[in-house]
Scaffold this active site. Structure first.
Site, short mmCIF file in Angstrom:
data_model
loop_
_atom_site.label_atom_id
_atom_site.label_comp_id
_atom_site.label_asym_id
_atom_site.label_seq_id
_atom_site.Cartn_x
_atom_site.Cartn_y
_atom_site.Cartn_z
N LYS A 180 0.87 -1.18 0.00
CA LYS A 180 0.00 0.00 0.00
C LYS A 180 0.91 1.23 0.00
CE LYS A 180 -3.40 2.92 1.02
NZ LYS A 180 -2.56 4.14 1.23
N ARG A 239 -1.25 5.25 15.89
CA ARG A 239 -1.84 4.27 16.80
C ARG A 239 -3.29 3.99 16.43
NH1 ARG A 239 -1.97 4.87 23.36
NH2 ARG A 239 0.01 5.90 22.88
N GLU A 259 3.96 -1.00 14.09
CA GLU A 259 4.83 -0.02 14.73
C GLU A 259 4.06 1.28 14.79
OE1 GLU A 259 8.71 2.68 13.87
OE2 GLU A 259 8.80 0.63 13.11
N CYS A 296 10.83 7.62 14.15
CA CYS A 296 10.13 6.85 15.18
C CYS A 296 10.94 6.77 16.47
CB CYS A 296 9.81 5.45 14.67
SG CYS A 296 11.15 4.68 13.76
#
Length: 529
Positions: A180, A239, A259, A296
């Protein structure tokens, strides 16, 4: 303007029934880039799923060596169009072309692919385990379906759905990948898919080994994950998005590796600040603003003991944050997300001491931002105080004593990384021994005297951690061979005749170098009759 094609089952083809279109945006100017991409209807997703199913059937009969050949050929093809990839990714993300994209991220991406190829050839990743007395043998093998990879916005190469770490691990494990493309770098993803198709044709790999699709309705994403032709999912992103996909995957019995959010706490112990406060402030500023804070592993939270030394550190850091130039964010959504996150932090007692707003210029630039909060205020609402501000921002907690530091660590959510800075003379050793075990339980990777930004692609790396950093604390998305096993099934054979066993489990070592656990001992030797 014509819509860019999708890669479906070995060919680039127009969307069958597009319901709309979107453009990539140049974040340095705020202007739309010339490429227009389709919103797909289910027709395209169905075609991709069928192509993946055909590839799964072909891979069952293909030698594992074919996957290694593909991965190596893909890495070489990427290098062959490096100029176009770097320029396009720079336009779509604003990330520095020479110092970040060309010098670091592109080589990391091809290195990951080649490491995966080497693991396929070596075969040790399968953890072949043999009990000769019971004649029971097991090893990891391919899943019975495709892996869908949702890549993030912040790494157009190294975490790209069509080329990054999840992709390399899934291919090495023996599954085709449905990628994607992220809307922030769709053209970059398309160029990578072109290189993948070149490698497919060169090596004779299944046509549906790599496929690329762009945007579609959110509910189609859930249907895609739930489809029986999909065996597992890799996701890097928010999230909220990750948890929605996880709910669908769990309901349908699919492994999904997420993640998500991480603020990566840094503990600055008193001796370290007394010894080298300015040096640490400079390291902190560099780490926090690298890539405009869109890593991250960005150090989004710092904790130290309140007092003159910590006040000096805040002043030193604030000066660096104010003096540093505003950096470009990946897209408008990231800038708006920064505004919202800082509003939450400020509304719950945090004080902005540097930056705090978008820069007044075209494009999506944001001022380097530093906030402070007392330990008491943090503990009054620890959930709000751990809001991730995805950008060049960090919150400094000023704890009143060591006991409060312990209490605050106890309220930390799970993170990818955590670090303690200590002095070289040993005065921090006792406090380190108190705090490190508490922090250890909250993070995947524990660092000492080193900022967390950057993830080395090495077998010992853990790029994972407790929830909500990831959806499972036992796996890493970086580091071969561990990352490969996420997308594998454990197969056991009980009393199966030699010639019917997979090569990894036969008495003769199939490579001569593959490590196997035979009767509780690791060995590369053949099994004697």
């Amino acid at each position: 303007m014509s819509l860019q094609p999708l890669l479906i089952n070995g060919e680039f083809r127009a969307a069958a029934n597009p319901t709309g279109s979107y453009h990539s945006t140049n974040p340095m100017t705020g202007e739309k880039l010339p490429w227009s991409f389709p919103y797909s209807e289910w027709d395209d997703i169905e075609a991709v799923l069928q192509g993946a199913a055909d590839a799964v059937a072909e891979l069952r009969q293909a030698p594992r060596q074919l996957l290694a050949e593909f991965l190596d050929a893909y890495a070489a093809s990427i290098e062959g169009q490096a100029d176009a990839l770097v320029e396009t990714a720079h336009q779509e993300t604003g990330l520095p072309a020479p110092t970040r994209l060309r010098a670091i991220e592109l080589p990391r991406t091809t290195d990951q692919l080649r490491q995966a190829a080497a693991a396929v050839r070596a075969r040790s990743w399968t953890q072949a385990t043999i009990d000769t007395a019971a004649n029971i043998r097991s090893c990891y093998g391919p899943l019975p379906g495709a892996v869908v990879v949702f890549g993030p916005n912040n790494f157009p190469f190294a975490f790209n759905g069509a080329a990054g770490g999840d992709f390399a691990a899934a291919i090495a494990a023996g599954s085709p990948v449905v990628a994607k493309a992220h809307s922030s770098h769709s053209r970059t993803s398309q160029l990578l898919a072109e290189s993948a198709l070149e490698a497919i044709r060169k090596t004779g790999a299944p046509k549906g080994l790599v496929q690329l699709i762009y945007r579609f309705k959110p509910e189609y994403g859930y249907d895609l994950v739930a489809d029986a032709r999909v065996a597992a999912v890799g996701f890097t992103g928010s999230r909220d998005g990750g948890m929605r996909l996880k709910e669908v995957a769990d309901r349908n019995g699919k492994p999904i590796y997420l993640e998500m959010s991480s603020i990566n706490p840094i503990l600055l112990l008193p001796g370290a600040l007394a010894e080298r406060s300015q040096e640490i402030a400079e390291e902190f500023f560099t780490s926090c603003t690298m890539g405009t804070g869109q890593f991250c592993t960005n150090p989004g939270l710092v904790m130290t003991l309140a007092g003159e030394a910590s006040e000096a550190f805040v002043e030193q850091s604030a000066a660096l944050f104010e003096e540093g130039a505003a950096g470009v964010l990946l897209n408008r959504g990231v800038s708006e997300g920064m505004d919202e996150s800082l509003k939450i932090l400020s509304g719950n007692g945090a004080k902005v001491v540097a930056g705090g707003s978008a820069a007044d210029r075209p494009g999506f630039y944001y001022r380097n931002t530093l906030l402070t909060v007392s330990g008491d205020e943090f503990l009054s609402n620890p959930e709000a105080m751990q809001t991730e501000a995805f950008g060049p921002s960090s919150l400094v907690i000023l704890a009143k004593d060591a006991a409060q530091m312990e209490q605050i660590i106890g309220r930390f959510e799970g993170n990818l990384t955590g670090c303690l800075y200590t002095d070289n003379g040993g005065s921090d050793d006792q406090l380190y021994d108190r705090l490190a075990p508490l922090l250890r339980a909250k993070v995947g990777r524990l660092l000492n005297d080193k900022m967390p930004t950057g993830v080395a692609v090495t077998a010992a790396m853990n790029h994972g951690g407790p929830f909500p950093a990831t959806g499972h604390p036992g796996f890493t998305s970086v580091g071969i061979p561990a990352s490969i096993r996420r997308f594998a099934a454990l197969y056991s054979y009980d009393n199966v005749r030699q010639h019917r066993l997979p090569p990894d489990l036969q008495d003769k070592n199939p490579t001569g170098e593959m490590w196997r656990l035979v009767d509780q001992a690791w060995t590369q030797a053949d099994i004697s009759a």
